[in-house]
Design an enzyme around this catalytic site. Structure first.
Site, PDB file in Angstrom:
ATOM      1  N   HIS A   1     -54.130  20.821  44.835  1.00 19.97           N
ATOM      2  CA  HIS A   1     -53.038  21.755  45.133  1.00 19.97           C
ATOM      3  C   HIS A   1     -52.652  22.617  43.924  1.00 19.97           C
ATOM      4  O   HIS A   1     -51.907  23.590  44.067  1.00 19.97           O
ATOM      5  CB  HIS A   1     -51.814  20.985  45.638  1.00 19.97           C
TER       6      HIS A   1
ATOM      7  N   ASP B   1     -54.003  26.366  48.023  1.00 20.86           N
ATOM      8  CA  ASP B   1     -52.919  25.975  48.908  1.00 20.86           C
ATOM      9  C   ASP B   1     -53.458  25.815  50.329  1.00 20.86           C
ATOM     10  O   ASP B   1     -54.655  26.002  50.589  1.00 20.86           O
ATOM     11  CB  ASP B   1     -51.775  26.991  48.868  1.00 20.86           C
TER      12      ASP B   1
END
Length: 399
Positions: free
Chosen positions: A372, A376
Site C-alpha cells: 500500500h 492503492d
C-alpha cells in the site's frame, strides 16, 4: 595477474555463504565462466563461475564452512605465479539493473537506531534475535572482528543457551529448519510485519485461455519439444499487462519507488524444503516458447538444488500458482522490495450468470497482493481489469 575468488553477495542482506563443494582442485586449469564452486545462501544452493582464466591456487575456503561475504577463498593465477598472501579483499557488488530506472520520491521512515553496545551486531542478527527471543548479550559472534551474525543467533536459539527466560528443552521431537526453511520464516515474517499488504481478487472466465493453450500445445510441443502450461500463459500475459501499470512492477526503496521499464518475472517453485522464486528475465519481450523453456529449466535446477545466481536475481514481480494443487483462492506474501505478487487459484467449472441465465463455465480466481506504500486499491483494480481482459482474449497480446 592474480584474480581473487571471494565469497559473493548474491542476495540482499546476505552476510555469509556456506561452501558446499569445489568443482576444481588446487592446481587445476580453469576457464572464465565455467563452474568453479557451489555455495549455499539463504535461498538455495548455487554455482559460482570462475572470474578469470588461469590456475586455481591458494584455496583457503573449507567445504562446509560459513564464510563471510567478501572474504577471499582462493586465487586464480598465471602458470608459475604465486598467489598473494592477503586473506581477504572487499567484495564488489554486482551490477543489477538491466535498463535505466526512474524514481518517484516518497516519504520513508527513519532507520531504526542501533540499540546494542559492545560487540557489533548485524541488522539481520538483531532482527532475528528479537523475533526468536534471544538475548544478544549471550551470543558469541563468529563474524569479522567478533561481529554477531544471523547464523550465530540461530545457533544460540537452537542450543537454547541464549533464549530469554527459556527453560531447558526436554522434548526430542524438534525439527531444526533447513537453511531455506529458516529463510522463508525470516523473510515472510519481515515482509508481513513491515509491508502494508492489501488484497484484491477477481474471478475470471478461463474458456478462452484454455482454448488458446490447446491451440498452441501441439504446435509448440512439436517445434520446441516443450509443453505450454497455464503458468507460462499467465507469465506472458501478466508481464505484458504490467508494462501499462508501472507502480505494480516497481521496487520500494529508501530513496523512493523505483519504476522498472522491463519485467523480470519471478515464478514461485515448490522444492523439498520450501519455495524458491526463480526468475524469467525480460519476460515481457519473450515468446511463449521461450518462457516455457526457461521456466522448465529453472524449475529443474531449483529442484536439483543447482540454481545459479542469475536464476534468483532482480525479480520485479512474482506469480505464485497453486491451481495444480486444487486451491481455489489464496493470498500470497510480497517479496520485498517488489511491490506486488499475483496468487493464482485453480481453473474449475462453476455455475455463473451468462446473459441472465445460469451456465457452467471454467472460472479462475486471481488475487493481487500489493504494497500500500506503492499502490492503492484503484491501481490494483485497474491492473486486474486489464489482466482479466487479457485472459479473456489472450490472442490480442500474444498473437
Amino acid at each position: 595477474m592474480a584474480f581473487s575468488v571471494v565469497m559473493p553477495a548474491l542476495e540482499m542482506a546476505q552476510e555469509t555463504g556456506k561452501l558446499i563443494a569445489w568443482r576444481k582442485k588446487e592446481g587445476d586449469r580453469v576457464n572464465k565462466g565455467e563452474p568453479l564452486l557451489e555455495i549455499e545462501t539463504d535461498k538455495a544452493v548455487m554455482e559460482v563461475e570462475a572470474p578469470a582464466d588461469g590456475i586455481l591456487a591458494g584455496i583457503t575456503g573449507s567445504i562446509g564452512a560459513d564464510i563471510p561475504v567478501g572474504q577471499t577463498i582462493a586465487w586464480i593465477v598465471a602458470p608459475g605465479e604465486t598467489p598473494p598472501t592477503e586473506k581477504s579483499i572487499a567484495a564488489v557488488p554486482a551490477a543489477r539493473g538491466k535498463t535505466e530506472s526512474h524514481f518517484v520520491a516518497v516519504a520513508t521512515s527513519a532507520p531504526e537506531p542501533a540499540v546494542m553496545q559492545g560487540a557489533r551486531v548485524s541488522p539481520k542478527a538483531r532482527r532475528l534475535a528479537k523475533e526468536l527471543g534471544v538475548d544478544i548479550a549471550n551470543v558469541h559472534g563468529s563474524g569479522p572482528g567478533g561481529e554477531i551474525l544471523a547464523s550465530d543467533v540461530q545457533a544460540s536459539q537452537t542450543s537454547g543457551a541464549a533464549r530469554v527466560g527459556a527453560a531447558p528443552v526436554k522434548s526430542a521431537n524438534i525439527e531444526i529448519p533447513t537453511t531455506l526453511g529458516r529463510l522463508m520464516a525470516e523473510r515472510t515474517t519481515q515482509s508481513w510485519t513491515t509491508v502494508p499488504h492489501f488484497f484484491v481478487t477477481r474471478e475470471i472466465e478461463a474458456s478462452a485461455l484454455n482454448a488458446y493453450r490447446e491451440k498452441l500445445v501441439f504446435e509448440i510441443e512439436r517445434t520446441h519439444k516443450i509443453r505450454i502450461t497455464h503458468t507460462d500463459l499467465l507469465v506472458a500475459l501478466t508481464s505484458r499487462v504490467l508494462l501499462k501499470h508501472p507502480r505494480l512492477n516497481s521496487s520500494f526503496t529508501t530513496q523512493g519507488i523505483r519504476l522498472h521499464d522491463y519485467v523480470n518475472m519471478g515464478v514461485a517453485i515448490a522444492v523439498n524444503d520450501g519455495v524458491v522464486a526463480a526468475v524469467i528475465p525480460n519476460a515481457h519481450a519473450a515468446s511463449l516458447a521461450e518462457i516455457a523453456q526457461q521456466r522448465r529449466d529453472i524449475a529443474d535446477r531449483a529442484r536439483a538444488g543447482k540454481l545459479r545466481p542469475a536464476d534468483i536475481a532482480d525479480a520485479t514481480f512474482t506469480i505464485s500458482n497453486l491451481g495444480m494443487y486444487n486451491v481455489d483462492q489464496f493470498s500470497a506474501i510480497i517479496t520485498p522490495p517488489q511491490a506486488a505478487i499475483l496468487a493464482v487459484g485453480s481453473i474449475a467449472d462453476r455455475v455463473v450468470a451468462v446473459e441472465g441465465k445460469a451456465a457452467v463455465r471454467p472460472m479462475m480466481k486471481l488475487t493481487l497482493c500489493s504494497d500500500h506504500r506503492v499502490a492503492d486499491g484503484a491501481r490494483a483494480a485497474m491492473f486486474l481489469n486489464d489482466l482479466a481482459e487479457a485472459v479473456r482474449e489472450p490472442n490480442k497480446l500474444l498473437g
